[in-house]
Design an enzyme around this catalytic site. Sequence first.
Site, PDB file in Angstrom:
ATOM      1  CG  ASP A  99      -2.715   4.190   2.708  1.00 30.88           C
ATOM      2  OD1 ASP A  99      -2.260   3.081   2.352  1.00 30.88           O
ATOM      3  OD2 ASP A  99      -3.612   4.303   3.560  1.00 30.88           O
ATOM      4  CG  HIS A 112       0.772   2.237  12.619  1.00 35.05           C
ATOM      5  ND1 HIS A 112      -0.537   1.840  12.752  1.00 35.05           N
ATOM      6  CD2 HIS A 112       1.140   1.841  11.385  1.00 35.05           C
ATOM      7  CE1 HIS A 112      -0.923   1.218  11.651  1.00 35.05           C
ATOM      8  NE2 HIS A 112       0.095   1.206  10.807  1.00 35.05           N
ATOM      9  CG  HIS A 145      -0.380   0.014   2.539  1.00 35.22           C
ATOM     10  ND1 HIS A 145      -0.030   1.179   3.197  1.00 35.22           N
ATOM     11  CD2 HIS A 145      -0.069  -0.994   3.391  1.00 35.22           C
ATOM     12  CE1 HIS A 145       0.461   0.885   4.391  1.00 35.22           C
ATOM     13  NE2 HIS A 145       0.462  -0.432   4.534  1.00 35.22           N
ATOM     14  CD  GLU A 202      -2.987  -1.423   5.699  1.00 34.49           C
ATOM     15  OE1 GLU A 202      -3.168  -2.374   6.472  1.00 34.49           O
ATOM     16  OE2 GLU A 202      -2.396  -0.375   6.040  1.00 34.49           O
ATOM     17  CD  GLU A 203      -1.228   2.479   7.544  1.00 34.83           C
ATOM     18  OE1 GLU A 203      -1.966   2.016   8.442  1.00 34.83           O
ATOM     19  OE2 GLU A 203      -0.037   2.167   7.421  1.00 34.83           O
ATOM     20  CG  ASP A 263       2.823   0.216   7.730  1.00 36.30           C
ATOM     21  OD1 ASP A 263       2.423  -0.384   6.721  1.00 36.30           O
ATOM     22  OD2 ASP A 263       2.088   0.514   8.686  1.00 36.30           O
TER      23      ASP A 263
END
Length: 455
Positions: free
Chosen positions: A98, A428, A96, A160-161, A129
């Site tokens: 994003d 994150h 992903h 995705e996030e 990520d």
Amino acid sequence: MTEITVDEIRSRVDQHWDAIVDLLSHKVALAAVSAKGITGDHMRRSAEFVSDELRKLGVDTRVVQSTNPDGTPGAFEVVGSKIVDDDAPTVLLYAHHDVQPVPDPSQWNTDAFTATTKGDRLFGRGAADDGGGIAIHAGSLLALGEDLGVNIKVFFEGEEEMGSPSFIPFIKAHKDAFESDVIIVADSGNWSDKIPSLTTSLRGNTAVDVIVRVLGHPVHSGQFGGPILDANTVAAMLISSMYDADGSLQIPGLKCQEPVGGLQQDIDETTLRHDAAVLPSWKLTGTDSLASRLWTKPSVSVIGFDAHPVEGSFNVLADSAAFRLSLRTAPSQRPEEAQQALTDFLKQHAPFGAVVEVKPLENGMGWAMDPSSEAVHDAQAAMTQAFGVEPINKGEGGSIPFIPELQKLFPQAQVLVTGPEDPQSNAHSPNESISLYGLRNNIIAEALLMRALAR
């Protein structure tokens, strides 16, 4: 098919290394934060960048905007293919583009959206990520060049996030773009930057909002406190009733299971405490292996609680309290079943006759790999060659709900979950980073894997 040795692939990766790191650095700088709007120009630019980079590698890509279930415009997705032989196996590469937001830049030691190399790690939001996943896929294609041997399809999503709300509708609308024999999801991580892993399982996820009521309206704590408890205290009592003396959940109907494929090595407690910044006085809760507690047994977290702030508080008994629970489920349990078990427990254990309302929220199914599949054996062999040590397979306590949905739509496909992260990646969180040593070996492993699948 001409044989290519691991040393030759390693040499090719080294030859293109500067280009791979440059791609990842440019991706970090795009600041593709989907939380700032999945339809924004910054997300379109991110998708177009990824599409352009893959096109340079011979993948026929395009950017397509998805449509949300309610019909509104959705995320910018990158899809494409490179067909080398109609009779060859087809591999779908997923990542992903994003990234998570950066709520407080002051917690970072570097500019979050400027890729910064310190020692063997490259820092920046999305470096691991999932810019790392993009770099793994691009790097393996770059290393193999015309020696690919398999057909390639790609899907790099842009939400995705944000929970991938348009993921399944998009797949159903573009099913031909996803038909494949093997799906490689590069959105997880390794045991460490030196020891590779296949992700064997993912917990599912469900959530509920809970309202606890004890009064028709707030009243004075001095006048009525004693025979009446405030709603915040009652809510705390209800939450604590979910656990036994060891801190294990005691909710009937929630399933537990052992690590998928067997437990090769348990998680080191000292490492866990360090990585999670656990206070020295804290006794870890639950029983059985740490791996099972983190990967395959259920857990509940209070992720939101509405209460009057301490500042400006006054002597009033709160009439109601609201909180949100996030329940991570065993990989094999249907989330709807677990959500109902949690709902029933909360209503049946209302302290002192309080009224408990439970509102169901979203559900996501867990996933477990087939440890006996041919693709799994090929992936483990490729990792061993690339890293020079045998992989230690591991589960993940988090959830990627689209993986079981993919498996449902394409039951013939073998799914492999790999990824660029390691325990130091801080995905994150502030100071997110990727190990460049791990990235290089992940690229080599994926290139070796695709050669094995071609055979």
